[in-house]
Enzyme design. Structure first.
Site, PDB file in Angstrom:
ATOM      1  N   ARG A   1      -4.821   1.443  -0.611  1.00 57.51           N
ATOM      2  CA  ARG A   1      -4.643   0.002  -0.464  1.00 57.51           C
ATOM      3  C   ARG A   1      -4.473  -0.721  -1.789  1.00 57.51           C
ATOM      4  NH1 ARG A   1      -8.758  -4.658   1.502  1.00 57.51           N
ATOM      5  NH2 ARG A   1      -7.199  -6.193   2.133  1.00 57.51           N
ATOM      6  N   LEU A   2      -3.471  -1.597  -1.815  1.00 58.44           N
ATOM      7  CA  LEU A   2      -3.358  -2.646  -2.825  1.00 58.44           C
ATOM      8  C   LEU A   2      -3.723  -3.934  -2.104  1.00 58.44           C
ATOM      9  CD1 LEU A   2      -2.520  -3.683  -5.638  1.00 58.44           C
ATOM     10  CD2 LEU A   2      -0.198  -3.929  -4.747  1.00 58.44           C
ATOM     11  N   ALA A   3      -4.887  -4.460  -2.369  1.00 56.94           N
ATOM     12  CA  ALA A   3      -5.403  -5.602  -1.617  1.00 56.94           C
ATOM     13  C   ALA A   3      -4.711  -6.886  -2.053  1.00 56.94           C
ATOM     14  CB  ALA A   3      -6.913  -5.720  -1.821  1.00 56.94           C
ATOM     15  N   VAL A   4      -4.022  -7.535  -1.109  1.00 55.83           N
ATOM     16  CA  VAL A   4      -3.278  -8.760  -1.383  1.00 55.83           C
ATOM     17  C   VAL A   4      -3.738  -9.894  -0.479  1.00 55.83           C
ATOM     18  CG1 VAL A   4      -0.978  -9.816  -1.313  1.00 55.83           C
ATOM     19  CG2 VAL A   4      -1.268  -7.542  -2.303  1.00 55.83           C
TER      20      VAL A   4
ATOM     21  N   SER B   1      11.200 -11.651  -6.511  1.00 55.95           N
ATOM     22  CA  SER B   1      12.400 -11.174  -7.195  1.00 55.95           C
ATOM     23  C   SER B   1      13.655 -11.763  -6.564  1.00 55.95           C
ATOM     24  CB  SER B   1      12.458  -9.644  -7.125  1.00 55.95           C
ATOM     25  OG  SER B   1      13.725  -9.147  -7.482  1.00 55.95           O
ATOM     26  N   GLY B   2      14.709 -11.890  -7.355  1.00 55.31           N
ATOM     27  CA  GLY B   2      16.003 -12.353  -6.856  1.00 55.31           C
ATOM     28  C   GLY B   2      16.898 -11.232  -6.362  1.00 55.31           C
TER      29      GLY B   2
ATOM     30  N   CYS C   1       0.837  -1.194   0.000  1.00 54.02           N
ATOM     31  CA  CYS C   1       0.000   0.000   0.000  1.00 54.02           C
ATOM     32  C   CYS C   1       0.875   1.247   0.000  1.00 54.02           C
ATOM     33  CB  CYS C   1      -0.905   0.013   1.229  1.00 54.02           C
ATOM     34  SG  CYS C   1      -1.853  -1.509   1.435  1.00 54.02           S
TER      35      CYS C   1
ATOM     36  N   LEU D   1       9.979 -12.805 -11.201  1.00 55.50           N
ATOM     37  CA  LEU D   1      10.800 -12.066 -12.155  1.00 55.50           C
ATOM     38  C   LEU D   1      11.990 -12.949 -12.511  1.00 55.50           C
ATOM     39  CD1 LEU D   1      10.837  -8.592 -10.340  1.00 55.50           C
ATOM     40  CD2 LEU D   1       9.156  -9.484 -11.974  1.00 55.50           C
TER      41      LEU D   1
END
Length: 609
Positions: free
Chosen positions: A50-53, A376-377, A2, A260
């Site tokens: 909010r980015l709802a996850v 991601s690495g 968020c 990724l």
């Protein structure tokens, strides 16, 4: 994931300032496109996008606990051990209305006070307002994965996930002083600093306490030097056990998840581990994505950083692991599109770092059409010792940050107007920041020689270099509402590998020996043995020509362009007429001129020099 912001003003009732708080919150829509909210109670205002996850319906914010004096939270991030913490809190009598990690963090504060930060595992940046004590806590995760900025005011504080949220208050001028310029040009990120005058970034592993009497910082976590007693087989097995546990926690999501994939050891390990974890949960296959440039694979030319193109390795791992793979192929027109370049600049609140920033923004934008969370690495090179300069004797011995010696960069001062370069004195600034880092270095009694120096090199990367990359990845991904998780930044793994002797980290005569051994069963030999290759950039000569044309038009259209008071005019003319196959570092200088000029104009930056 968020975007958060807020304002504490002990001398006023902020209920009259809702439009200002809403304006601050609206700057975070890119980070939280799903919904927003504002909480105001007397001297405090909290904003949230909010980015709802997790718990799509129940995790709305800001979230307040029930009681006479409100305790409220605006939270960004993921606490991966929230289910374990919830069970412990339920055992202590807490009841929960939602299934979100946000509510677990709120109740953890209610149970343990500020000591609750020691119990969190994850990536996060959040603010807790305690109406009982009239104090605000600003908390940032141990490795600094999620950003959090603040600006002390005469009667309180302004804060936000990004500087733009603070500046939207109208109470802060976008001024940049000499130290701000030094941070921009020195290729060193000093913990706690921001480019804008008076603004600070909460240091990793730190919480900031705001009270009527002032603002104080408290470090709750830092790397420690301890004796490593495990033998090599046990160390390899422990690294794998940690990675398995980390990935098992980080694939938890109520929205589509992907990885990724660059075809290198780091991203391939994360992709393969993710595929394995999802399969164990009866899910998958994992979606994987990579960035490529039109014609790059067919016409690739090796340089001092990259020996081979990524695509053959990407496809080899995708086929071996069985991922659902997609290449995101970009054209020079995409990279030069003014809308894309501006979007990357606004995401960073800073001059973009050339086509790397633009292409990363476009990659994340394309991924967001298919997934909301990506693994991601990032940071494996810092944790396991992967960069070439870790293994360059001259860079290791240099009395400075090893990446400055290892890359052989043109000094940033070479591009600056001579009088300004003298004022900035970047050489002294770098030396002072290096001295600061060395002074706080954790030491192990009796350690000397190469082992001692490589501990120092590791520490410099884990506290001064990785944050540059984490900030870039966070800003450019969240600009499209994509949450990127970084498993290699789990503090348990970082602490464990930090104390493994350098001889173990290079036991097979290679870079990242421990990681390679730990995931050897998951990768095809071709990928397992691949030499480190940095994030790709376009090799299209037309890209440099397009940059030169854009810079020529900038000068012709606006001879008083802000950048003209900063850049060395003789160097600029040389860059403008250099051939397309010239030193790529000259291209970097041209990128900086274009990006820096637009940044100064769009943010109405005033130079306090």
């Amino acid at each position: 994931m968020c975007g958060i912001t807020g304002w504490v003003s002990y001398e006023r009732d902020l209920s009259t300032q809702r439009p200002t708080v809403e304006a601050m919150t609206d700057t975070m829509i890119c980070r939280g496109p799903d919904e927003g909210g504002v909480f105001i109670d007397g001297p405090v205002a909290l904003g949230h996008r909010r980015l709802a996850v997790i718990d799509i319906e129940g995790g709305k914010q800001p979230m307040a606990a029930e009681g006479l004096a409100p305790v409220a939270l605006t939270y960004s991030g993921e606490v991966y051990n929230f289910q374990e913490l919830r069970a412990e809190l339920e055992g202590k009598g807490h009841t929960f209305r939602t299934a979100s990690d946000t509510e677990v963090v709120l109740h953890a504060y209610l149970e343990w006070g500020s000591a609750f930060v020691d119990r969190l595992t994850g990536m996060y940046a959040f603010a807790v307002w305690d109406g009982r004590t009239r104090e605000l806590l600003l908390v940032r995760d141990r490795m600094g994965i999620k950003p959090l900025y603040y600006q002390a005011m005469p009667d309180g504080v302004l804060f936000g996930s990004e500087p733009k949220a603070i500046m939207a208050s109208g109470l802060v001028d976008p001024a940049v002083d000499l130290d701000g310029l030094r941070e921009i040009f020195a290729s060193v990120k000093t913990p706690g600093t921001a480019y804008f005058r008076g603004m600070k970034e909460v240091r990793p592993g730190t919480f900031v306490r705001v009270r009527p009497e002032g603002v104080t910082e408290h470090r709750y976590w830092a790397l420690e030097a301890t004796e490593h007693t495990d033998d090599l087989p046990t160390t390899i097995a422990t690294v794998r056990e940690l990675l398995d546990d980390i990935i098992a926690h980080q694939v938890v999501s109520d929205v589509p998840l992907c990885s990724l994939l660059s075809g290198g050891l780091d991203s391939s390990a994360i992709t393969a581990l993710t595929q394995r974890a999802l399969t164990a949960r009866g899910q998958g296959p994992v979606r994987s994505f990579c960035v490529d440039f039109e014609g790059l694979t067919e016409n690739f030319v090796a340089d001092h950083l990259r020996a081979e193109a990524d695509t053959p390795y990407v496809h080899a791992l995708a086929e071996f692991a069985g991922t659902e793979h997609r290449d995101i192929v970009l054209r020079t027109d995409d990279l030069m599109d003014p809308a894309n370049r501006t979007a990357a600049l606004l995401a960073r609140d800073a001059p973009p770092q050339g086509d790397i920033d633009i292409s990363m923004f476009l990659l994340f934008k394309a991924i967001r059409e298919h997934s909301t969370v990506a693994l991601s690495g990032e940071a494996a090179d810092e944790v396991f010792g992967g960069y070439s300069w870790f293994h360059d004797e001259a860079a290791v011995k240099a009395d400075t940050f090893p990446w400055l010696a290892g890359l052989g960069n043109l000094d940033g001062a070479d591009f600056l107007e001579p009088d300004l370069a003298t004022k900035l004195d970047l050489a002294t600034y770098r030396a002072d920041r290096y001295s600061d880092a060395m002074a706080e270095m954790p030491r192990l009694a009796g350690e000397d020689g190469l082992e001692k120096r490589m501990r120092e090199i590791s520490y410099l990367h884990l506290t001064r270099f990785v944050n540059i990359l984490l900030d870039r990845k966070d800003r450019l991904s969240m600009a499209s509402g994509l949450e990127v998780r970084v498993p290699f930044c789990d503090h348990r793994l970082v602490q464990y590998v930090f104390n493994a002797p350098w001889a173990m980290k290079t036991f097979d005569g290679r870079e990242k020996s421990l990681l390679r051994a730990a995931v050897a069963d998951l990768l095809p030999e071709k990928v397992l043995q691949r030499v480190k290759s940095p994030y790709p950039t376009t090799q299209d000569p037309n890209y440099y020509l397009a940059l030169q044309k854009a810079a020529q038009e900038m000068i012709a259209n606006d001879p008083e362009a802000p950048i003209m008071s900063i850049i060395n005019p003789m160097i600029l003319q040389a860059i403008l007429h250099a051939p397309a196959d010239a030193d790529p570092r000259l291209r970097d200088g041209l990128e900086s001129a274009l990006g820096g000029n637009e940044w100064a104009q769009r943010y109405k930056v005033t130079l306090d020099v």
